[in-house]
Design a protein around this motif. Structure first.
Motif, short mmCIF file in Angstrom:
data_model
loop_
_atom_site.label_atom_id
_atom_site.label_comp_id
_atom_site.label_asym_id
_atom_site.label_seq_id
_atom_site.Cartn_x
_atom_site.Cartn_y
_atom_site.Cartn_z
N ASP A 109 0.84 -1.20 0.00
CA ASP A 109 0.00 0.00 0.00
C ASP A 109 0.87 1.25 0.00
O ASP A 109 0.59 2.23 -0.69
N ASP A 110 1.97 1.17 0.77
CA ASP A 110 2.87 2.32 0.87
C ASP A 110 3.47 2.66 -0.49
O ASP A 110 3.48 3.82 -0.90
N ILE A 111 3.92 1.65 -1.21
CA ILE A 111 4.58 1.94 -2.48
C ILE A 111 3.57 2.41 -3.52
O ILE A 111 3.86 3.26 -4.36
N ARG A 112 2.35 1.86 -3.45
CA ARG A 112 1.31 2.31 -4.39
C ARG A 112 0.98 3.78 -4.14
O ARG A 112 0.85 4.57 -5.08
N LYS A 113 0.87 4.16 -2.88
CA LYS A 113 0.53 5.55 -2.56
C LYS A 113 1.70 6.46 -2.92
O LYS A 113 1.50 7.57 -3.40
N TYR A 114 2.93 5.97 -2.71
CA TYR A 114 4.10 6.80 -2.99
C TYR A 114 4.14 7.17 -4.47
O TYR A 114 4.48 8.30 -4.82
N VAL A 115 3.78 6.21 -5.33
CA VAL A 115 3.89 6.47 -6.77
C VAL A 115 2.64 7.13 -7.33
O VAL A 115 2.72 8.02 -8.17
N ASP A 175 -7.66 2.16 -22.46
CA ASP A 175 -7.29 1.76 -21.10
C ASP A 175 -5.86 1.26 -21.11
O ASP A 175 -5.53 0.34 -21.86
N ILE A 176 -5.03 1.85 -20.29
CA ILE A 176 -3.66 1.35 -20.16
C ILE A 176 -3.68 0.30 -19.05
O ILE A 176 -3.87 0.63 -17.88
N VAL A 177 -3.50 -0.95 -19.41
CA VAL A 177 -3.61 -2.03 -18.44
C VAL A 177 -2.26 -2.65 -18.11
O VAL A 177 -2.19 -3.74 -17.57
N GLU A 178 -1.21 -1.95 -18.49
CA GLU A 178 0.14 -2.41 -18.18
C GLU A 178 0.25 -2.67 -16.68
O GLU A 178 -0.14 -1.81 -15.89
N ALA A 179 0.78 -3.81 -16.28
CA ALA A 179 0.94 -4.09 -14.86
C ALA A 179 1.93 -3.11 -14.27
O ALA A 179 3.07 -3.04 -14.72
N SER A 203 -0.20 8.41 -5.48
CA SER A 203 -0.93 9.30 -4.54
C SER A 203 -2.38 8.88 -4.37
O SER A 203 -2.66 7.72 -4.14
N GLU A 204 -3.31 9.86 -4.54
CA GLU A 204 -4.72 9.55 -4.24
C GLU A 204 -5.34 8.57 -5.24
O GLU A 204 -6.39 8.03 -4.99
N ASN A 205 -4.64 8.31 -6.40
CA ASN A 205 -5.18 7.38 -7.39
C ASN A 205 -4.72 5.95 -7.16
O ASN A 205 -4.93 5.09 -8.00
N TYR A 206 -4.09 5.70 -6.02
CA TYR A 206 -3.41 4.41 -5.85
C TYR A 206 -4.36 3.22 -5.94
O TYR A 206 -3.93 2.12 -6.28
N ARG A 207 -5.65 3.46 -5.66
CA ARG A 207 -6.61 2.34 -5.71
C ARG A 207 -6.76 1.75 -7.11
O ARG A 207 -7.17 0.62 -7.26
N PHE A 208 -6.41 2.55 -8.15
CA PHE A 208 -6.52 2.04 -9.50
C PHE A 208 -5.38 1.11 -9.86
O PHE A 208 -5.36 0.54 -10.94
N PHE A 209 -4.37 0.98 -8.99
CA PHE A 209 -3.18 0.23 -9.35
C PHE A 209 -2.90 -0.88 -8.34
O PHE A 209 -1.94 -0.82 -7.59
#
Lengths: 246, 215
Positions: free
Chosen positions: A102-108, B36-40, A110-116
């Protein structure tokens, strides 16, 4: 004899290993003459979707979608080749496992981290059975050709289990340690012809570790040059972090 | 135009990276049009934390195999700015040379392997091996030349070895530079290949083909 049906698939990677095939020049035509490439998203629009004789996989498994996809590919392929460090040992993608996800997702992001969303990075063999390994970041084309020949003949390919130092000395390089520089050659599998040391840089361990490193010898060298073991372990984690997942 | 169109392309082909296209037309009106960019995601910015600044070039190079030199050089430039290192004029020239060769390599890949199939109505360069054998061979040779050039300059094109903060770990010798110059002279692109791209079936593609041959 019928040409084997081959599919080339990519996961979390830089696609450089696939590019190495395109970098073979006219020799790639010889390769294409001995196999039937049915799908290769990066370079071909043809769709196949059915069973394959050989699947070549580049990239690590880093999310749920990838796990599903690799399992499907494994089911429909007779032989599966892990191609490149990301696929064989997790590669640089493994460094992410040093951090809370979670930390690294938020670091990269920010507030959009839930999409990744992401899971701990795994090498392909840590998810499905792999039949052949082509190590390296990027792959060393002479080795890829040797593995392909072995696959086509139905015989195993033995990845060298001796360190890069063997090839490095044969190439008459001055040892990096004698130049007061730390190098991972002593613990890394050979097979790349000491590519990086030939060009003046150190070995970063991209091909994975030998199974039985000469620990006593390594300790002597580290003591002689006053290098801490932590430095070596830290360097090893650049490519070899995923070994901790077992 | 059809009343209802639903296009769902999963994993675009002949591009670097993963993307999906979604297009929905309802009753003749465009409802959705999305790439949609779905790149991991791999989180390079996060992974670099705690690593040595001198390792940054090696790691960021792995962001992409096709533009590995671009990433490496960008990382080196940032590191040298941070450390207050000024590269020599020779280093700058060699780096620019590397970048130009990568551009050339990338454009050759794009034109001959990724775009030419569209212009000629086939799905990949594989059918072209039969129909345009000489041209495909020339394209592969030209690309190999760029790679051989990079092999001499930085060890290899995909993830350059000898480009580091401060300069190069190994420099080409005089006879290497001669060899590199000969390689470049051997690439003659303003020639028949542009005619190969010229006569295409679709009128929309004619514009791009003419632009190429007019260059």
């Amino acid at each position: 004899m019928k040409k084997p049906r081959v599919g080339i698939f990519d996961f979390a990677c830089c696609e450089g290993c696939q590019l190495q095939i395109a970098n073979m020049g006219e020799d790639v035509l010889a390769v294409l003459g001995s196999i039937d490439v049915m799908e290769w998203r990066e370079v071909m629009s043809e769709k196949w979707g059915k069973n394959l004789d050989i699947a070549i996989i580049e990239g690590s498994i880093t999310n749920h979608h990838a796990v599903e996809r690799i399992r499907q590919i494994r089911k429909k392929s007779k032989i599966l080749i892990a191609y490149g460090s990301c696929a064989t040992i997790g590669g640089v993608n493994g460094m992410k496992n040093n951090f809370d996800l979670d930390d690294i997702r938020k670091y990269v992001y920010s507030e959009n981290y839930r999409f990744f969303p992401t899971e701990p990075t795994r090498a392909v063999h840590q998810v499905v059975k792999v039949d052949y390994f082509v190590h390296g970041c990027p792959v060393y084309i002479p080795e890829f050709v040797a593995v392909l020949k072995a696959v086509l003949q139905g015989i195993p390919y033995y990845v060298p289990d001796y360190p890069v130092c063997v090839e490095c000395k044969l190439n008459e390089n001055v040892c990096m340690y004698d130049r007061k520089v730390t190098c991972l050659g002593p613990v890394t599998k050979a097979g790349c012809n000491s590519w990086c040391i030939n060009n003046g840089n150190i070995c970063y361990g991209c091909r994975g570790m030998v199974s039985n490193p000469n620990e006593k010898g390594a300790q002597d060298v580290l003591a002689k040059y006053k290098i801490s073991i932590d430095l070596i372990l830290n360097k090893m984690n650049m490519y070899n972090k995923c070994r901790e997942l077992g | 135009m059809k009343k209802n169109v639903n296009i769902n392309v999963e994993y675009l082909t002949r591009v670097e990276g993963h993307g999906n296209i979604v297009i929905n037309v309802k009753e003749g009106k465009l409802d959705t049009c999305r790439l949609d960019i779905v790149e991991a995601p791999r989180f390079f910015e996060g992974m670099l934390r705690g690593r040595s600044i001198f390792e940054a070039q090696h790691i960021t190079s792995r962001i992409c195999g096709i533009c590995a030199c671009g990433h490496s050089l960008a990382s080196i430039q940032a590191a040298e700015d941070a450390l207050g290192i000024t590269p020599t004029a020779q280093t700058v020239k060699l780096r620019k040379l590397l970048l130009h060769l990568e551009m050339l390599d990338s454009h050759l890949l794009h034109i001959y392997l990724l775009v030419a199939p569209d212009l000629l109505g086939v799905k990949s360069f594989v059918p072209l091996i039969n129909s345009h054998n000489e041209v495909v061979r020339r394209a592969l040779r030209m690309k190999k030349t760029c790679n051989d050039f990079c092999d001499i300059l930085v060890g290899r094109h995909v993830h350059p070895i000898s480009a580091i903060v401060g300069g190069f770990t190994k420099l080409p010798r005089a006879k290497d530079l001669d060899a590199m110059l000969d390689m470049l002279k051997g690439i003659d692109m303003i020639g028949n290949d542009l005619i190969f791209l010229g006569p295409v079936a679709s009128p929309t593609y004619r514009v791009s083909a003419m632009t190429v041959s007019g260059a």
